[in-house]
Write an enzyme that holds these catalytic residues in place. Sequence first.
Site, PDB file in Angstrom:
ATOM      1  N   LYS A  32      10.853   4.820 -18.008  1.00 17.41           N
ATOM      2  CA  LYS A  32       9.741   5.188 -17.112  1.00 17.41           C
ATOM      3  C   LYS A  32       9.421   6.687 -17.222  1.00 17.41           C
ATOM      4  CE  LYS A  32       8.753   1.245 -15.204  1.00 17.41           C
ATOM      5  NZ  LYS A  32       7.405   0.679 -15.324  1.00 17.41           N
ATOM      6  N   SER A  55       8.591   4.305 -11.075  1.00 16.52           N
ATOM      7  CA  SER A  55       9.439   3.869  -9.961  1.00 16.52           C
ATOM      8  C   SER A  55      10.209   5.075  -9.424  1.00 16.52           C
ATOM      9  CB  SER A  55      10.428   2.824 -10.475  1.00 16.52           C
ATOM     10  OG  SER A  55      11.527   2.703  -9.608  1.00 16.52           O
ATOM     11  N   SER A  56      10.616   4.982  -8.162  1.00 14.60           N
ATOM     12  CA  SER A  56      11.360   6.094  -7.552  1.00 14.60           C
ATOM     13  C   SER A  56      12.717   6.324  -8.219  1.00 14.60           C
ATOM     14  CB  SER A  56      11.552   5.847  -6.046  1.00 14.60           C
ATOM     15  OG  SER A  56      12.231   4.632  -5.836  1.00 14.60           O
ATOM     16  N   CYS A  57      13.177   5.377  -9.056  1.00 12.70           N
ATOM     17  CA  CYS A  57      14.486   5.554  -9.705  1.00 12.70           C
ATOM     18  C   CYS A  57      14.442   6.590 -10.824  1.00 12.70           C
ATOM     19  CB  CYS A  57      15.018   4.236 -10.226  1.00 12.70           C
ATOM     20  SG  CYS A  57      14.106   3.657 -11.643  1.00 12.70           S
ATOM     21  N   TYR A 112      16.365   2.011 -17.548  1.00 14.09           N
ATOM     22  CA  TYR A 112      15.011   1.752 -17.009  1.00 14.09           C
ATOM     23  C   TYR A 112      14.341   3.068 -16.631  1.00 14.09           C
ATOM     24  CZ  TYR A 112      11.806  -0.248 -13.424  1.00 14.09           C
ATOM     25  OH  TYR A 112      10.731  -0.621 -12.649  1.00 14.09           O
ATOM     26  N   HIS A 151      15.468  -7.994  -6.404  1.00 11.77           N
ATOM     27  CA  HIS A 151      15.759  -6.832  -5.560  1.00 11.77           C
ATOM     28  C   HIS A 151      16.363  -7.313  -4.241  1.00 11.77           C
ATOM     29  CE1 HIS A 151      12.734  -4.985  -8.305  1.00 11.77           C
ATOM     30  NE2 HIS A 151      13.598  -3.997  -8.237  1.00 11.77           N
TER      31      HIS A 151
HETATM   32  N1  LIG Z   1       9.266  -4.347  -7.500  1.00 13.29           N
HETATM   33  C1  LIG Z   1       9.568  -3.131  -7.077  1.00 13.29           C
HETATM   34  O1  LIG Z   1      10.314  -2.948  -6.090  1.00 13.29           O
HETATM   35  C2  LIG Z   1       8.991  -1.928  -7.768  1.00 13.29           C
HETATM   36  C3  LIG Z   1       8.158  -2.026  -8.884  1.00 13.29           C
HETATM   37  N2  LIG Z   1       7.670  -0.874  -9.462  1.00 13.29           N
HETATM   38  C4  LIG Z   1       6.855  -0.926 -10.671  1.00 13.29           C
HETATM   39  O2  LIG Z   1       5.742  -1.787 -10.570  1.00 13.29           O
HETATM   40  C5  LIG Z   1       5.482  -2.384 -11.840  1.00 13.29           C
HETATM   41  C6  LIG Z   1       5.405  -3.895 -11.667  1.00 13.29           C
HETATM   42  O3  LIG Z   1       6.618  -4.367 -11.090  1.00 13.29           O
HETATM   43  P1  LIG Z   1       6.714  -5.803 -10.404  1.00 13.29           P
HETATM   44  O4  LIG Z   1       5.360  -6.321 -10.145  1.00 13.29           O
HETATM   45  O5  LIG Z   1       7.681  -5.686  -9.316  1.00 13.29           O
HETATM   46  O6  LIG Z   1       7.376  -6.664 -11.565  1.00 13.29           O
HETATM   47  P2  LIG Z   1       7.264  -8.220 -11.824  1.00 13.29           P
HETATM   48  O7  LIG Z   1       8.464  -8.601 -12.612  1.00 13.29           O
HETATM   49  O8  LIG Z   1       6.967  -8.952 -10.576  1.00 13.29           O
HETATM   50  O9  LIG Z   1       5.964  -8.328 -12.754  1.00 13.29           O
HETATM   51  C7  LIG Z   1       5.951  -7.779 -14.021  1.00 13.29           C
HETATM   52  C8  LIG Z   1       4.797  -8.373 -14.785  1.00 13.29           C
HETATM   53  O10 LIG Z   1       4.827  -7.859 -16.115  1.00 13.29           O
HETATM   54  C9  LIG Z   1       4.629  -8.925 -17.022  1.00 13.29           C
HETATM   55  N3  LIG Z   1       5.287  -8.647 -18.283  1.00 13.29           N
HETATM   56  C10 LIG Z   1       6.563  -8.278 -18.488  1.00 13.29           C
HETATM   57  N4  LIG Z   1       6.809  -8.158 -19.801  1.00 13.29           N
HETATM   58  C11 LIG Z   1       5.646  -8.467 -20.442  1.00 13.29           C
HETATM   59  C12 LIG Z   1       5.267  -8.533 -21.797  1.00 13.29           C
HETATM   60  N5  LIG Z   1       6.145  -8.247 -22.783  1.00 13.29           N
HETATM   61  N6  LIG Z   1       3.999  -8.872 -22.085  1.00 13.29           N
HETATM   62  C13 LIG Z   1       3.114  -9.171 -21.101  1.00 13.29           C
HETATM   63  N7  LIG Z   1       3.415  -9.122 -19.800  1.00 13.29           N
HETATM   64  C14 LIG Z   1       4.682  -8.779 -19.483  1.00 13.29           C
HETATM   65  C15 LIG Z   1       5.251 -10.119 -16.347  1.00 13.29           C
HETATM   66  O11 LIG Z   1       4.734 -11.287 -16.930  1.00 13.29           O
HETATM   67  P3  LIG Z   1       5.439 -12.714 -16.709  1.00 13.29           P
HETATM   68  O12 LIG Z   1       4.951 -13.127 -15.342  1.00 13.29           O
HETATM   69  O13 LIG Z   1       4.916 -13.549 -17.791  1.00 13.29           O
HETATM   70  O14 LIG Z   1       6.909 -12.470 -16.779  1.00 13.29           O
HETATM   71  C16 LIG Z   1       4.836  -9.892 -14.905  1.00 13.29           C
HETATM   72  O15 LIG Z   1       3.537 -10.403 -14.682  1.00 13.29           O
HETATM   73  C17 LIG Z   1       6.598  -1.940 -12.782  1.00 13.29           C
HETATM   74  O16 LIG Z   1       6.145  -0.891 -13.582  1.00 13.29           O
HETATM   75  C18 LIG Z   1       7.661  -1.429 -11.862  1.00 13.29           C
HETATM   76  O17 LIG Z   1       8.386  -0.379 -12.431  1.00 13.29           O
HETATM   77  C19 LIG Z   1       7.966   0.353  -8.959  1.00 13.29           C
HETATM   78  C20 LIG Z   1       8.775   0.499  -7.866  1.00 13.29           C
HETATM   79  C21 LIG Z   1       9.364  -0.626  -7.202  1.00 13.29           C
HETATM   80  C1  LIG Z   2      13.083  -0.605  -7.152  1.00 14.40           C
HETATM   81  C2  LIG Z   2      14.409  -0.200  -7.695  1.00 14.40           C
HETATM   82  O1  LIG Z   2      15.288  -1.313  -7.631  1.00 14.40           O
HETATM   83  C3  LIG Z   2      16.579  -1.154  -8.212  1.00 14.40           C
HETATM   84  O2  LIG Z   2      17.352  -0.218  -7.535  1.00 14.40           O
HETATM   85  P1  LIG Z   2      18.023  -0.531  -6.147  1.00 14.40           P
HETATM   86  O3  LIG Z   2      17.168  -0.026  -5.058  1.00 14.40           O
HETATM   87  O4  LIG Z   2      19.415  -0.024  -6.171  1.00 14.40           O
HETATM   88  O5  LIG Z   2      18.039  -2.136  -6.205  1.00 14.40           O
HETATM   89  P2  LIG Z   2      18.234  -3.397  -5.308  1.00 14.40           P
HETATM   90  O6  LIG Z   2      17.032  -3.711  -4.523  1.00 14.40           O
HETATM   91  O7  LIG Z   2      18.711  -4.467  -6.227  1.00 14.40           O
HETATM   92  O8  LIG Z   2      19.466  -3.049  -4.333  1.00 14.40           O
HETATM   93  C4  LIG Z   2      19.371  -2.174  -3.264  1.00 14.40           C
HETATM   94  C5  LIG Z   2      20.671  -2.101  -2.509  1.00 14.40           C
HETATM   95  O9  LIG Z   2      20.888  -3.369  -1.868  1.00 14.40           O
HETATM   96  C6  LIG Z   2      22.222  -3.798  -2.085  1.00 14.40           C
HETATM   97  N1  LIG Z   2      22.312  -5.250  -1.972  1.00 14.40           N
HETATM   98  C7  LIG Z   2      23.050  -5.920  -1.036  1.00 14.40           C
HETATM   99  N2  LIG Z   2      22.987  -7.226  -1.238  1.00 14.40           N
HETATM  100  C8  LIG Z   2      22.163  -7.419  -2.306  1.00 14.40           C
HETATM  101  C9  LIG Z   2      21.728  -8.586  -2.971  1.00 14.40           C
HETATM  102  O10 LIG Z   2      22.045  -9.726  -2.619  1.00 14.40           O
HETATM  103  N3  LIG Z   2      20.872  -8.385  -4.028  1.00 14.40           N
HETATM  104  C10 LIG Z   2      20.477  -7.150  -4.433  1.00 14.40           C
HETATM  105  N4  LIG Z   2      19.632  -7.039  -5.469  1.00 14.40           N
HETATM  106  N5  LIG Z   2      20.913  -6.013  -3.809  1.00 14.40           N
HETATM  107  C11 LIG Z   2      21.746  -6.161  -2.761  1.00 14.40           C
HETATM  108  C12 LIG Z   2      22.550  -3.246  -3.467  1.00 14.40           C
HETATM  109  O11 LIG Z   2      23.947  -3.202  -3.694  1.00 14.40           O
HETATM  110  C13 LIG Z   2      21.912  -1.855  -3.370  1.00 14.40           C
HETATM  111  O12 LIG Z   2      22.771  -0.982  -2.677  1.00 14.40           O
HETATM  112  C14 LIG Z   2      16.505  -0.787  -9.622  1.00 14.40           C
HETATM  113  O13 LIG Z   2      16.022  -1.868 -10.322  1.00 14.40           O
HETATM  114  C15 LIG Z   2      15.626   0.404  -9.843  1.00 14.40           C
HETATM  115  O14 LIG Z   2      15.365   0.509 -11.186  1.00 14.40           O
HETATM  116  C16 LIG Z   2      14.352   0.377  -9.062  1.00 14.40           C
HETATM  117  O15 LIG Z   2      13.327   0.892  -9.457  1.00 14.40           O
END
Ligand SMILES: NC(=O)C1=CN([C@@H]2O[C@H](COP(=O)(O)OP(=O)(O)OC[C@H]3O[C@@H](n4cnc5c(N)ncnc54)[C@H](OP(=O)(O)O)[C@@H]3O)[C@@H](O)[C@H]2O)C=CC1
Ligand SMILES: C[C@H]1O[C@H](OP(=O)(O)OP(=O)(O)OC[C@H]2O[C@@H](n3cnc4c(=O)[nH]c(N)nc43)[C@H](O)[C@@H]2O)[C@@H](O)[C@@H](O)C1=O
Length: 331
Positions: free
Chosen positions: A154, A121-123, A150, A193
């Site tokens: 990563k 992830s970009s974090c 986190y 998010h």
């Molecule tokens: N969402 C975003 O904005 C971003 C995501 N990413 C990366 O992409 C990847 C996927 O993220 P995303 O799809 O958003 O996450 P989700 O939470 O939508 O999906 C995660 C998946 O992982 C499965 N999982 C979690 N823990 C376990 C476990 N112990 N055993 C088996 N399966 C497990 C979950 O299963 P279950 O459905 O059963 O919970 C789910 O299917 C991550 O590595 C994340 O860092 C990177 C940047 C941004």
């Molecule tokens: C993908 C990335 O996602 C996370 O980082 P993040 O970008 O900071 O996360 P976010 O999407 O939750 O928030 C973005 C911004 O939005 C603002 N904000 C306003 N109002 C709401 C609100 O209602 N909900 C949430 N969640 N945020 C809100 C919030 O305060 C922040 O300024 C990490 O998990 C990190 O680990 C990671 O990988």
Amino acid sequence: MTASITPAIPSGDLLRPGARVFVAGHRGLVGSAITRRLRADGYEVLTRTRAELDLREAPATAAFLDRERPDAVVLAAAKVGGIMANSTCPVQFLEDNLRIQLSVIAGSHAAGVDRLLFLGSSCIYPKLAPQPIREDSLLTGPLEPTNSAYAIAKIAGIEQVQSYRRQYGASYISAMPTNLYGPGDNFDLATSHVLPALIRRFHEAKLRDPEGGGEVVLWGTGTPRREFLHVDDLAAACELLLRTFDGDGPVNIGCGEDLTISELAATVRDVTGYTGRIAYDAGKPDGTPRKLLDVSRMTSLGWQPKIALRDGIASVYAAWQAEEEREQARN
Ligand SMILES: NC(=O)C1=CN([C@@H]2O[C@H](COP(=O)(O)OP(=O)(O)OC[C@H]3O[C@@H](n4cnc5c(N)ncnc54)[C@H](OP(=O)(O)O)[C@@H]3O)[C@@H](O)[C@H]2O)C=CC1
Ligand SMILES: C[C@H]1O[C@H](OP(=O)(O)OP(=O)(O)OC[C@H]2O[C@@H](n3cnc4c(=O)[nH]c(N)nc43)[C@H](O)[C@@H]2O)[C@@H](O)[C@@H](O)C1=O
């Protein structure tokens, strides 16, 4: 006369259609998009739900990989959440992710899996990294505290991939996506998010108050900047990486443009049709001030994002409403 044929698969393909790919996390936002994409392009996708296989369990994961011996593994299973979930549960974000990565990456190598794509992830980049953030910014400064647990998990995953490359010559690679959105996202306001949270908040405010006399309160100041990529664009990038990329270090994946949270809120408000006010609760965390990725490494491979942010938000809003209606009909 021989007809000239343009091959469907570029020469030098590292993973051809027909290959068996285990997508770990296939029910998640990212894993489901990658599964759709790979299946549409003729790959055989192998899946396991968390109930069938808890990927934190190394012996069970290793046994599964050894039995199935897929051609490739995509590691899209992780403990994932928005800023509040990351801030309040750092233990799970650190430990679950370390355990999943150890099980899946080591288990894949032990089973002789040739290709593996790890999603970070970009974090992972320093809080105040120069923008747009290049891959070589990794480990050049302090992390953003709201998601440092986190991020460190990563970063360990990236190092694990690099170590398998260096020590064993494994064709394992890492991709670092920016903030993602798409169908099947998490809309739980406590753990989601920002983008799905805004869709839900504005939609529910519109239902409560169709005249628009009310107010929606968002977290933080509205000034942080974020970059958003649709998961279908990410899935196309991941397929291209699996097929053609075998280099060291992470590859950033983003759309190349960012906007402030207040600009995002205005767009989501328009899409949902909410007409009330927007306020901010500065007592809630802003997180990192800006994280725009330099995506030149990815675009040099021939990938470009296709889905404009407003169009993507509109399609996610429509899909979520349809899913909510189906859910209500079931209850
Ligand atoms: N969402 C975003 O904005 C971003 C995501 N990413 C990366 O992409 C990847 C996927 O993220 P995303 O799809 O958003 O996450 P989700 O939470 O939508 O999906 C995660 C998946 O992982 C499965 N999982 C979690 N823990 C376990 C476990 N112990 N055993 C088996 N399966 C497990 C979950 O299963 P279950 O459905 O059963 O919970 C789910 O299917 C991550 O590595 C994340 O860092 C990177 C940047 C941004
Ligand atoms: C993908 C990335 O996602 C996370 O980082 P993040 O970008 O900071 O996360 P976010 O999407 O939750 O928030 C973005 C911004 O939005 C603002 N904000 C306003 N109002 C709401 C609100 O209602 N909900 C949430 N969640 N945020 C809100 C919030 O305060 C922040 O300024 C990490 O998990 C990190 O680990 C990671 O990988």
